[in-house]
Design a protein around this motif. Structure first.
Motif, short mmCIF file in Angstrom:
data_model
loop_
_atom_site.label_atom_id
_atom_site.label_comp_id
_atom_site.label_asym_id
_atom_site.label_seq_id
_atom_site.Cartn_x
_atom_site.Cartn_y
_atom_site.Cartn_z
N ASN A 58 0.81 -1.23 0.00
CA ASN A 58 0.00 0.00 0.00
C ASN A 58 0.83 1.26 0.00
O ASN A 58 0.55 2.22 0.71
N LEU A 59 1.89 1.26 -0.80
CA LEU A 59 2.82 2.39 -0.80
C LEU A 59 2.28 3.55 -1.64
O LEU A 59 1.87 3.37 -2.78
N SER A 60 2.26 4.74 -1.01
CA SER A 60 1.90 5.95 -1.74
C SER A 60 3.02 6.96 -1.56
O SER A 60 3.63 7.03 -0.49
N VAL A 100 2.04 10.78 -6.78
CA VAL A 100 2.48 10.08 -7.98
C VAL A 100 2.17 8.59 -7.87
O VAL A 100 1.70 7.97 -8.82
N LEU A 101 2.42 8.00 -6.71
CA LEU A 101 2.21 6.57 -6.53
C LEU A 101 0.99 6.33 -5.66
O LEU A 101 0.81 6.99 -4.64
N LYS A 107 7.49 5.06 -12.64
CA LYS A 107 8.50 4.01 -12.43
C LYS A 107 9.70 4.53 -11.65
O LYS A 107 10.12 3.95 -10.66
N THR A 108 10.25 5.67 -12.12
CA THR A 108 11.43 6.22 -11.45
C THR A 108 11.11 6.67 -10.03
O THR A 108 11.90 6.47 -9.12
N THR A 109 9.91 7.24 -9.86
CA THR A 109 9.51 7.67 -8.52
C THR A 109 9.45 6.48 -7.58
O THR A 109 9.88 6.57 -6.42
N LEU A 110 8.95 5.36 -8.07
CA LEU A 110 8.88 4.16 -7.24
C LEU A 110 10.29 3.75 -6.80
O LEU A 110 10.54 3.48 -5.63
N LEU A 111 11.22 3.72 -7.76
CA LEU A 111 12.59 3.33 -7.42
C LEU A 111 13.19 4.30 -6.41
O LEU A 111 13.84 3.90 -5.45
N LYS A 112 12.96 5.60 -6.64
CA LYS A 112 13.52 6.60 -5.73
C LYS A 112 12.93 6.46 -4.34
O LYS A 112 13.61 6.70 -3.34
N GLY A 125 14.91 5.64 -0.79
CA GLY A 125 14.89 6.70 0.22
C GLY A 125 15.20 8.07 -0.33
O GLY A 125 15.44 9.01 0.42
N LEU A 126 15.22 8.21 -1.65
CA LEU A 126 15.47 9.53 -2.25
C LEU A 126 14.17 10.33 -2.28
O LEU A 126 14.18 11.55 -2.40
N VAL A 127 13.05 9.63 -2.22
CA VAL A 127 11.75 10.26 -2.08
C VAL A 127 11.11 9.64 -0.84
O VAL A 127 11.20 8.44 -0.62
N THR A 128 10.51 10.48 0.00
CA THR A 128 9.94 9.96 1.25
C THR A 128 8.53 9.43 1.00
O THR A 128 7.71 10.13 0.42
N PRO A 129 8.27 8.20 1.42
CA PRO A 129 6.92 7.66 1.21
C PRO A 129 5.89 8.39 2.06
O PRO A 129 6.20 8.86 3.15
N TRP A 130 4.68 8.51 1.55
CA TRP A 130 3.59 9.15 2.30
C TRP A 130 2.93 8.17 3.25
O TRP A 130 2.61 8.47 4.36
N SER A 131 2.70 6.98 2.72
CA SER A 131 2.09 5.95 3.57
C SER A 131 2.42 4.59 2.99
O SER A 131 2.95 4.48 1.90
N GLY A 132 2.10 3.55 3.74
CA GLY A 132 2.40 2.21 3.30
C GLY A 132 3.71 1.74 3.88
O GLY A 132 4.37 2.46 4.62
N SER A 133 4.09 0.51 3.53
CA SER A 133 5.32 -0.02 4.11
C SER A 133 6.20 -0.66 3.06
O SER A 133 5.73 -1.15 2.03
#
Lengths: 314, 233
Positions: free
Chosen positions: B6-8, B16-17, B40-45, B49-57
């Protein structure tokens, strides 16, 4: 071979510098002390601005805070000056480290503007803190002789160059170079960029404070507007750029050249010195964008890529 | 090995995700496909840890790693070969490769460097050259080599094919199997759906920031919907 030649050159310059007080007059020694001070300051600026690629416009904050804090601890808290000096340098280092953590999250112009504000904010705080002398400034006891201050400043300049040399030839130096060249890539290979940048900023602050501490006792009177003068940062920057950012000799060369130029211009007229400085800056930007040392260097280094500076979108 | 639940994530106010669920098992090659802007790139980032997840694990080897710093992820064995290569242009090829081993403290770094030069003889020929002067294909090799120098457990390969000649792309994609043989699990991000799926065990299709399809490569390749949308068949 090249390394030996550079070492030999450095030794010659140092020997020459050591001979100045016994062989010349007080005026030259005074000018020399100032040059050594700026060589130390520019060397400190070079660590964050040159090696790490974060052009700080607020390094005078460390110089000013170092001077005022040492003065206050000695005059108002009656500490012996050597102890006040050590405490002030360490305190300023911690100050730089802590402020580096948020400030160095900013990039490019944003970082420069924030550091400019940092210097002004520090000035405001110091001016309004009674313990730090407030707006009145402080008189310190007159001690030593011009020759002594010359040698002390010279030692700090040498220390500054030594730190730069050791950094450039260390893994930590490579880390900073990686950050300068592409920060996201540096993160991606596992570099703790926040820590690396902040410690470079702290080192820069330590050197600034050292120069400030000696400046205070050398001048024996200090007040916030003088030691927080924004043009001190500009001089650090211009000297480093002129000599060659990211090199060991660059800041020293820049400090000596600007120092001599300023003195020559002053001999003509007081106002001419700013004119010469201004023309000097324009000349550097136009003809020596990489500085004198930077232009000599070839092969290693190479061009920094201009496009794709923000590869974070995608 | 990698479990995403449930990653956003997004940038600023822009999400984005949306609710990404993915599993990658040890030793797999998994393809992540999708058009430009699919995330795709946002998911990899986000994984790096280059982009901080909003929620999910995000769980990597049994440990929750969502939102951890990038250097922490690299230490855990996750590595990304970025799209657009992100080389240190001012450094030599060899120095670039060595930065890949930045967090390693073992004595086998020299050996691994020799291995990279065997894998990419071109890099060996140019090891003292500034990385900024390499051709596009060579830069991609250098970026891939740099990732391998970290001895990654899981390698995230972001669009290696971008702007490269087909023959170079082929050669690089063929290496993915070799990388797996040496014990690294691979998440392959590609726009070239057929090439990617042909080399992967399984695939996920990302569309508008959501996973819209997943399955084994052969299932996906024979899926009508995918063939229509991505292969134009």
């Amino acid at each position: 071979m090249k390394r030996q030649r550079n070492m030999f050159l450095a030794a010659c310059v140092l020997l020459l510098a050591l001979c100045i007080p016994p062989l010349t007059n007080d005026y030259i020694v005074q000018v020399g002390t100032e040059m050594a001070m700026y060589a130390a300051l520019a060397g400190g600026w070079n660590l964050i601005g040159g090696l790490t690629g974060y052009p700080s416009f607020g390094n005078v904050a460390f110089f000013g805070l170092g001077a005022m804090l040492a003065g206050a601890l000695s005059v108002n808290a009656h500490w012996p000056y050597w102890l006040a000096a050590i405490a002030s340098v360490l305190g300023t280092g911690v100050f730089a480290l802590l402020l580096g953590l948020p400030l160095l999250r900013l990039k490019g112009h944003y970082f420069s503007i924030a550091t400019l504000a940092l210097a002004q904010a520090t000035l405001a705080v110091v001016t309004n803190t009674k313990f730090l002398g407030g707006g009145m400034g402080m008189s310190l006891p007159i001690v030593g002789s011009p020759g002594i201050f010359y040698y002390v400043m010279l030692s700090i300049a040498v220390l500054s160059a030594l730190i730069t040399y050791l950094l450039i030839h260390s893994e930590y130096g490579n880390t900073l170079l990686a950050i300068k060249s592409d920060e996201v890539a540096a993160q991606a290979v596992g570099i703790n960029t926040v820590l690396a940048k902040s410690s470079a900023f702290a080192l820069s602050g330590l050197l600034g404070a050292m120069a400030g501490v000696v400046y205070a006792i050398w001048q024996s009177y200090i007040d916030p507007p003088t030691v927080f003068e924004p043009s001190i940062t500009v001089l650090m920057l211009v000297m480093t750029m002129m000599g060659g950012a990211g090199t060991v000799a660059g800041p020293i060369l820049g400090a000596v050249l600007i120092g001599i130029l300023t003195q020559l211009a002053m001999a003509v007229s007081q106002n001419a010195s700013s004119l010469v400085l201004g023309l000097g800056i324009i000349a550097v930007v136009l003809f020596l964008p990489k500085g004198i040392m930077g232009s000599r260097r070839s092969g290693k280094g190479g061009k920094r890529r201009g496009k794709n500076t923000f590869p974070l979108r995608g | 090995m990698l479990v995403i639940r449930n990653l956003s994530a997004g940038y600023g106010d822009t999400q984005v995700l949306w609710d990404i669920n993915m599993d990658i098992k040890e030793g797999e090659i998994v393809a992540l496909i999708g058009v430009n802007g699919a995330g795709k790139t946002t998911l990899l980032k986000t994984l790096m840890g280059l982009v901080t997840p909003w929620s999910g694990s995000v769980t990597f080897r049994g440990q929750e790693v969502g939102g951890k710093d990038t250097y922490h992820m690299v230490k855990q064995g996750l590595n990304m070969t970025p799209q657009g290569r992100w080389l240190f242009a001012g450094m030599s090829v060899e120095d670039n490769l060595l930065t890949g081993a930045y967090l390693r403290r073992d004595k086998e770094i020299k050996q691994d460097l020799a291995r990279i030069y065997r894998l990419f003889p071109r890099l060996g020929e140019r090891k003292h050259q500034s990385a900024g002067t390499l051709s596009g294909g060579e830069q991609q090799m250098c970026a891939l080599g740099r990732s391998l120098m970290s001895r990654p457990v899981l390698l995230l390969l972001d669009e290696m094919s971008l702007g490269l000649a087909p023959i170079v792309v082929d050669m690089l994609l063929d290496l993915v199997a070799e990388i797996r043989r040496q014990g690294t699990t691979v998440l392959l991000v590609e726009q070239d759906v057929e090439e990617a799926l042909r080399r992967a065990d399984r695939g996920y299709v990302l569309e508008g920031g959501r996973i819209v399809m997943s399955g084994t490569s052969s299932d996906l390749l024979s899926s009508e919907k995918l063939r229509e949308a991505y292969l134009g068949l």
